[in-house]
Scaffold this active site. Structure first.
Site, mmCIF file in Angstrom:
data_model
loop_
_atom_site.group_PDB
_atom_site.id
_atom_site.type_symbol
_atom_site.label_atom_id
_atom_site.label_comp_id
_atom_site.label_asym_id
_atom_site.label_seq_id
_atom_site.Cartn_x
_atom_site.Cartn_y
_atom_site.Cartn_z
ATOM 1 N N TYR A 41 0.846 -1.197 0.000
ATOM 2 C CA TYR A 41 0.000 0.000 0.000
ATOM 3 C C TYR A 41 0.879 1.245 0.000
ATOM 4 C CZ TYR A 41 -3.643 -3.260 1.630
ATOM 5 O OH TYR A 41 -4.515 -4.305 1.779
ATOM 6 N N ILE A 78 -25.415 -1.083 16.892
ATOM 7 C CA ILE A 78 -26.628 -1.492 16.180
ATOM 8 C C ILE A 78 -26.925 -2.960 16.484
ATOM 9 C CG2 ILE A 78 -27.730 -1.737 13.927
ATOM 10 C CD1 ILE A 78 -27.073 1.162 14.722
#
EC number: 1.1.1.-
Length: 327
Positions: A56, A293
């Protein structure tokens, strides 16, 4: 509601953070100063399971993370995974030779400023037998240059064989409500059978499952954005897949949360550690608070129906990249 998951002998907060987009693939090449705010927000939120790779940048992503960790003296608060297996400083080819693994870990340690917690082989090299690459990777663990070892985007067969040579701790592969191929190719099942942790990259579908999807046509991506080369994002596939994402968006509205939050909560409900990436602090908070959630059994079933019926169109990588996954 899933706030943490087991990783070997640890409990790690979930979701984690994938750092790739800071300096690679999505048209971004952030400086340290530009990347620092999102890293600091992750640290402040307690999002501490981070993922990077030599390729990366190459090297830049690891260096940014290392510089940040030195500045804030926070090594003991973070779990850091990195990857070798791609000749990032040479021709960019996939290589799993023992010499490559031995050389690349030293560069990783130098750029990070410490030994990574987890070191993967990023892509599998068909020209290097596992009998060479896996002992080389295992030797890093034995030498204390990494605590855990893993493979990325391998086949179920390769994972099983590698684990018979040396204990594999993790497998990283793409998984989201938008990409469930590893449910049917045996990789997730094999990882569970062998007690190998499955780390899901691309849990937001590489951008499909975000709240304010900014692209209206395939031509809207930045010139350096790798999605310009991906069949799933091009031509008529783009428009078909955009309609599928809208189906998930309706479910999020009913849940009164954002699309990324319901998408990440669903991955967590499958028992998988996800590593969504972002360069924006506010998105980091949005992603990490998906852990608050709680999906009901009925909501999980509803999303499963969408996942099983609304299959996305097009391959997830271009022809060249497809040759290096699932090997």
């Amino acid at each position: 509601m899933v706030k943490s998951m087991r990783f070997r002998d640890l409990e790690v907060p979930t979701p984690g953070f994938g750092a790739m987009g800071i300096s690679f693939a999505l048209g971004n090449d952030l400086s340290y100063e530009e990347a620092e705010p999102v890293l600091l927000k992750a640290l402040e939120q307690g999002c501490t399971f981070w993922d990077t790779a030599v390729s990366y940048g190459p090297g830049k992503n690891e260096k940014i993370l290392g510089d940040f960790i030195r500045k804030y003296n926070c090594r003991d608060k973070l779990f850091i995974a990195s990857k070798c297996g791609i000749a990032a400083f040479e021709d960019g080819s996939v290589t799993n030779s023992a010499e490559h693994i031995k050389t690349y870990i030293e560069g990783t340690i130098e750029r990070l400023g410490f030994t990574p917690d987890l070191y993967y082989i990023h892509r599998m090299d068909p020209n290097t037998p596992l009998e060479e690459s896996i002992p080389a990777l295992d030797s890093l663990r034995k030498q204390g240059k990494t605590k855990y070892i893993g493979l990325s985007e391998c086949s179920a067969e390769t994972l099983r064989k590698a684990n018979s040579i040396a204990r594999i701790d993790a497998v990283q592969a793409e998984y989201s409500a938008f990409e469930t191929i590893h449910e049917t190719d045996g990789l997730i099942d094999t990882a569970r059978e062998l007690d190998i942790e499955f780390i899901a990259y691309g849990p937001l579908g590489h951008g499909w499952l975000v709240e304010d999807f900014p692209y209206q046509t395939p031509e809207d991506f930045a010139p350096e954005d790798y999605r310009r080369q991906i069949p799933k994002w091009q031509g008529e596939n783009f428009y078909a897949n955009k309609r599928i994402a809208d189906g998930f968006r309706e479910l999020a509205k009913r849940k009164k949360c954002t699309l990324p939050q319901v998408a990440l909560a669903w991955v967590a409900a499958q028992g998988l550690i996800s590593i969504p990436g972002t360069t924006k602090p506010e998105r980091l908070v949005e992603n990490f608070t998906s852990r608050d959630i709680e999906l009901t059994e009925e909501e999980i079933k509803d999303m499963r129906k969408l996942v099983d019926v609304l299959k996305p169109q097009g391959d997830r990588y271009n022809e060249v990249a497809m040759r290096s996954i699932g090997k």
